[in-house]
Scaffold this motif. Sequence first.
Motif, short mmCIF file in Angstrom:
data_model
loop_
_atom_site.label_atom_id
_atom_site.label_comp_id
_atom_site.label_asym_id
_atom_site.label_seq_id
_atom_site.Cartn_x
_atom_site.Cartn_y
_atom_site.Cartn_z
N GLN A 1 64.09 31.98 76.44
CA GLN A 1 63.58 30.71 75.96
C GLN A 1 64.30 30.26 74.69
O GLN A 1 64.50 31.05 73.77
CB GLN A 1 62.08 30.81 75.68
N PRO A 2 64.70 28.98 74.61
CA PRO A 2 65.32 28.47 73.38
C PRO A 2 64.29 28.40 72.26
O PRO A 2 63.08 28.36 72.50
CB PRO A 2 65.80 27.07 73.79
N ILE A 3 64.78 28.37 71.04
CA ILE A 3 63.89 28.30 69.88
C ILE A 3 63.15 26.97 69.83
O ILE A 3 61.99 26.91 69.45
CB ILE A 3 64.69 28.52 68.58
N PHE A 4 63.84 25.91 70.25
CA PHE A 4 63.24 24.58 70.18
C PHE A 4 63.53 23.83 71.47
O PHE A 4 64.63 23.88 72.00
CB PHE A 4 63.83 23.80 68.98
N THR A 5 62.52 23.14 71.99
CA THR A 5 62.71 22.35 73.20
C THR A 5 62.21 20.93 72.97
O THR A 5 61.31 20.69 72.16
CB THR A 5 61.94 22.94 74.39
N THR A 6 62.81 19.99 73.68
CA THR A 6 62.36 18.60 73.64
C THR A 6 61.75 18.25 75.00
O THR A 6 61.99 18.94 75.99
CB THR A 6 63.51 17.63 73.35
N PRO A 7 61.00 17.16 75.08
CA PRO A 7 60.43 16.76 76.37
C PRO A 7 61.49 16.36 77.40
O PRO A 7 61.18 16.26 78.58
CB PRO A 7 59.55 15.56 76.02
N TYR A 8 62.72 16.14 76.94
CA TYR A 8 63.77 15.68 77.84
C TYR A 8 64.57 16.82 78.45
O TYR A 8 65.41 16.60 79.32
CB TYR A 8 64.72 14.74 77.08
N ASP A 9 64.33 18.05 77.99
CA ASP A 9 65.06 19.20 78.51
C ASP A 9 64.64 19.51 79.95
O ASP A 9 63.49 19.28 80.34
CB ASP A 9 64.80 20.44 77.65
N PHE A 10 65.57 20.04 80.73
CA PHE A 10 65.24 20.52 82.06
C PHE A 10 64.39 21.78 81.96
O PHE A 10 64.39 22.48 80.95
CB PHE A 10 66.51 20.83 82.86
N VAL A 11 63.72 22.10 83.05
CA VAL A 11 62.94 23.34 83.17
C VAL A 11 63.55 24.18 84.29
O VAL A 11 63.85 23.65 85.37
CB VAL A 11 61.46 23.04 83.47
N GLY A 12 63.75 25.47 84.03
CA GLY A 12 64.26 26.35 85.08
C GLY A 12 65.61 25.92 85.62
O GLY A 12 65.82 25.89 86.82
N GLY A 13 66.52 25.59 84.74
CA GLY A 13 67.85 25.15 85.15
C GLY A 13 67.90 23.64 85.26
O GLY A 13 68.24 22.95 84.29
N LYS A 14 67.55 23.09 86.42
CA LYS A 14 67.59 21.64 86.61
C LYS A 14 66.25 21.08 87.09
O LYS A 14 66.19 19.99 87.67
CB LYS A 14 68.69 21.28 87.63
N GLY A 15 65.16 21.82 86.83
CA GLY A 15 63.85 21.35 87.23
C GLY A 15 63.32 20.26 86.31
O GLY A 15 63.91 19.95 85.26
N GLU A 16 62.19 19.68 86.69
CA GLU A 16 61.61 18.56 85.93
C GLU A 16 61.12 19.01 84.56
O GLU A 16 60.26 19.89 84.44
CB GLU A 16 60.42 17.96 86.68
N GLY A 17 61.65 18.39 83.53
CA GLY A 17 61.12 18.59 82.19
C GLY A 17 59.84 17.80 82.00
O GLY A 17 59.39 17.05 82.88
N ASP A 18 59.24 17.93 80.82
CA ASP A 18 57.95 17.28 80.58
C ASP A 18 58.05 15.76 80.69
O ASP A 18 57.14 15.11 81.22
CB ASP A 18 57.43 17.66 79.20
N TRP A 19 59.12 15.17 80.18
CA TRP A 19 59.24 13.72 80.23
C TRP A 19 59.39 13.23 81.67
O TRP A 19 58.77 12.24 82.07
CB TRP A 19 60.41 13.25 79.38
N GLU A 20 60.20 13.94 82.45
CA GLU A 20 60.40 13.55 83.84
C GLU A 20 59.09 13.68 84.63
O GLU A 20 58.76 12.82 85.46
CB GLU A 20 61.50 14.41 84.47
N LEU A 21 58.34 14.74 84.36
CA LEU A 21 57.06 14.93 85.04
C LEU A 21 56.07 13.86 84.62
O LEU A 21 55.30 13.34 85.44
CB LEU A 21 56.51 16.32 84.74
N PHE A 22 56.06 13.52 83.34
CA PHE A 22 55.20 12.46 82.82
C PHE A 22 55.50 11.13 83.52
O PHE A 22 54.58 10.39 83.90
CB PHE A 22 55.42 12.34 81.31
N LEU A 23 56.78 10.82 83.71
CA LEU A 23 57.15 9.58 84.38
C LEU A 23 56.69 9.59 85.84
O LEU A 23 56.22 8.57 86.36
CB LEU A 23 58.67 9.37 84.31
#
Length: 214
Positions: free
Chosen positions: A111-133
């Motif tokens: 896990q990275p030290i810091f994440t943003t809502p725009y980052d991918f999850v699990g490689g290229k999976g939906e990040g928080d922002w994409e899921l929110f949209l």
Amino acid sequence: MIEIKPQPFHITLLRHGESVGNAESRWQGQADFPLTDTGRAQARALAERWKVDSAKFDLVIASPLLRARETAEIIAQELSLTLEIDPVWMERDNGEYAGLTPTEARQKFPQPIFTTPYDFVGGKGEGDWELFLRAGQALHGLLRREPARYLIVSHGGLLNQVMHAVLGVAPQANKAGASFRFGNTAFAQLKYFPHQHRWTIDRLNDHSHWKNTD
């Protein structure tokens, strides 16, 4: 002249019953795990509760993933409801995390030290922002229908972001901020008054038909 009062939307957001992935403590995402016997019993218990409560629904809309679809099928059959399948209500695409235990995921993907809502999850999976949209898209699609009593059978991650969309709360960095708990076969009940653009939240994480749900 008699004024006709506009009707509200009655929306029940239901998480699926316990799945094999839940029982094995796996990050499911869009990996397609079926219900366990406990999950089926949870769905039947909820259907019986709603029979006693004389709950009314006009339509059930469910994710096509097995754990949600089977939950919806049990309830729709028990309550004699029409079921519609819509992939917009699927769980988060969590990329290469799908099917892994948390320990396996940490070993494969530090896990990275810091994440943003725009980052991918699990490689290229939906990040928080994409899921929110996508949650907003699902909600918008529902509200383009006629006002009625809708039962949505979906997943904890997606339903969490639907609640954020209802409240107008965007995802935060490092997963900070509020989250909304949905145990197995727990549900939230909301009303939307379109002529006022007003939401009310009547229930949240209600699982009184099955006390021991996570």
